[in-house]
Design an enzyme around this catalytic site. Structure first.
Site, short mmCIF file in Angstrom:
data_model
loop_
_atom_site.label_atom_id
_atom_site.label_comp_id
_atom_site.label_asym_id
_atom_site.label_seq_id
_atom_site.Cartn_x
_atom_site.Cartn_y
_atom_site.Cartn_z
N ASP A 1 -7.00 13.19 -6.18
CA ASP A 1 -8.28 12.91 -5.54
C ASP A 1 -8.41 13.58 -4.17
O ASP A 1 -7.44 14.10 -3.62
CB ASP A 1 -8.50 11.39 -5.43
CG ASP A 1 -7.25 10.62 -4.99
OD1 ASP A 1 -6.32 11.24 -4.47
OD2 ASP A 1 -7.22 9.40 -5.17
N ASN B 1 -6.45 -3.61 -5.20
CA ASN B 1 -7.40 -4.10 -6.20
C ASN B 1 -7.13 -3.50 -7.58
O ASN B 1 -7.95 -3.60 -8.48
CB ASN B 1 -8.84 -3.80 -5.75
CG ASN B 1 -9.09 -2.30 -5.58
OD1 ASN B 1 -8.22 -1.48 -5.88
ND2 ASN B 1 -10.27 -1.94 -5.11
N HIS C 1 -6.72 -0.24 -8.21
CA HIS C 1 -7.25 1.10 -8.47
C HIS C 1 -6.12 2.12 -8.64
O HIS C 1 -5.03 1.96 -8.10
CB HIS C 1 -8.26 1.53 -7.39
CG HIS C 1 -7.71 1.87 -6.05
ND1 HIS C 1 -8.28 1.42 -4.87
CD2 HIS C 1 -6.64 2.62 -5.66
CE1 HIS C 1 -7.60 1.89 -3.85
NE2 HIS C 1 -6.60 2.62 -4.30
N GLU D 1 -12.03 2.75 -9.01
CA GLU D 1 -12.14 1.39 -8.49
C GLU D 1 -12.46 0.41 -9.63
O GLU D 1 -12.97 0.83 -10.67
CB GLU D 1 -13.27 1.33 -7.45
CG GLU D 1 -13.10 2.27 -6.29
CD GLU D 1 -12.16 1.74 -5.22
OE1 GLU D 1 -11.38 0.81 -5.51
OE2 GLU D 1 -12.20 2.25 -4.09
C1 F6R Z 1 -3.92 8.43 -3.50
C2 F6R Z 1 -4.56 7.55 -4.46
C3 F6R Z 1 -4.65 6.09 -4.26
C4 F6R Z 1 -3.37 5.47 -3.71
C5 F6R Z 1 -3.52 3.96 -3.55
C6 F6R Z 1 -2.30 3.33 -2.89
O1 F6R Z 1 -4.01 9.78 -3.89
O2 F6R Z 1 -5.06 8.04 -5.41
O3 F6R Z 1 -4.96 5.48 -5.50
O4 F6R Z 1 -2.30 5.75 -4.56
O5 F6R Z 1 -4.64 3.67 -2.76
O6 F6R Z 1 -2.21 3.80 -1.59
P1 F6R Z 1 -0.90 3.53 -0.69
O7 F6R Z 1 0.22 4.24 -1.33
O8 F6R Z 1 -1.26 4.10 0.66
O9 F6R Z 1 -0.71 2.05 -0.67
#
Ligand code: F6R
Length: 243
Positions: A67, A136, A138, A143
């Site tokens: 992303d 959550n 995701h 989401e």
């Molecule tokens: C990042 C991504 C997000 C993260 C998720 C967890 O490229 O796609 O889905 O993997 O938000 O983030 P952290 O590792 O910062 O807790």
């Protein structure tokens, strides 16, 4: 689904890096799906160590990231390209031309999403996709929703995600409100998936994703249907699971 219990974040990072290292060793021209965020930083550090001590060669590896924030340029220090370049790519011998991150500066969403889907397809798909997980549930920026969105698309970020990511920006107002993300089908098409999670604040998401119903309300729950998923999580992240 294979759940690999790690003691703590360092242990998790070593175990996750070992899995990626095995992929790169077994298939030197593999396609790695990569993630940003706090979770993979330790894993990337371990892989950089593996490169520095001569164990790993990334010269033929191609990568595709999950992303990118819409509207941020590559040189913006909060863009996911900047994150990948500075935390991983510049420290190893991957050819930056073989790395792919959605182009946040392309404001025509349909055009950019179609281009990115075509890039992934032209590479022959992803051999190993690394994922973090949001509180959550995701994955990527998929989401919780009423349905699973299949391919790369542009999303409006949820308030909870903006809140979680504001630590990287001057304020919540500075967090971009939209992002490009691989879709659920794009992620599920990966041959192997490695999801990493650390800390108590991921415990509920891990329980819901892997021990709850499969529902778009917890996007990661779809991974229960994938035939080759490795979940490497530390004790805190697994604390709500009866293992
Ligand atoms: C990042 C991504 C997000 C993260 C998720 C967890 O490229 O796609 O889905 O993997 O938000 O983030 P952290 O590792 O910062 O807790």
């Amino acid at each position: 689904m294979n759940i690999i219990k790690a003691k703590d974040y360092d242990d998790l990072s070593r175990k996750a890096a070992n899995i990626i290292a095995a992929q790169v060793t077994l298939k030197p021209d593999c396609v790695l799906g990569l993630a940003t965020g706090s979770s993979p930083l330790g894993t990337y550090k371990q892989l950089i160590d593996g490169y520095n001590n001569g164990d790993l060669d990334f010269s033929r590896v191609k990568s595709v990231n999950l992303d990118e924030y819409k509207g941020l340029t590559k040189d913006n220090d909060q863009s996911y390209f900047y994150f990948m370049y500075n935390n991983f790519f510049k420290h190893i011998n991957i050819d930056v031309n073989n790395t792919n991150v959605p182009d946040g500066t392309e404001l025509d969403s349909d055009k950019e999403c179609a281009r990115y889907n075509a890039v992934i397809e032209s590479m022959g798909g992803v051999d190993l996709q690394l994922l973090g997980i949001g509180r959550n549930g995701h994955i990527g920026f998929n989401e919780p929703d009423e349905e699973f969105v299949k391919l790369t698309h542009c999303v409006d970020l949820q308030p909870s995600t903006i809140e979680a990511n504001k630590r990287f920006f001057a304020s919540a107002d500075d967090v971009p409100k939209q992002a490009y993300t691989m879709g659920i089908q794009t992620i599920m098409n990966a041959k192997n998936i490695l999801l990493i999670a650390s800390g108590e604040d991921k415990a509920e998401a891990i329980r819901n994703a892997f021990f709850g119903p499969i529902t778009p309300h917890c996007p990661a729950s779809i991974l229960q249907l994938h035939k080759s998923v490795y979940v490497v999580a530390d004790e805190a992240a697994l604390s709500l699971c009866n293992l």
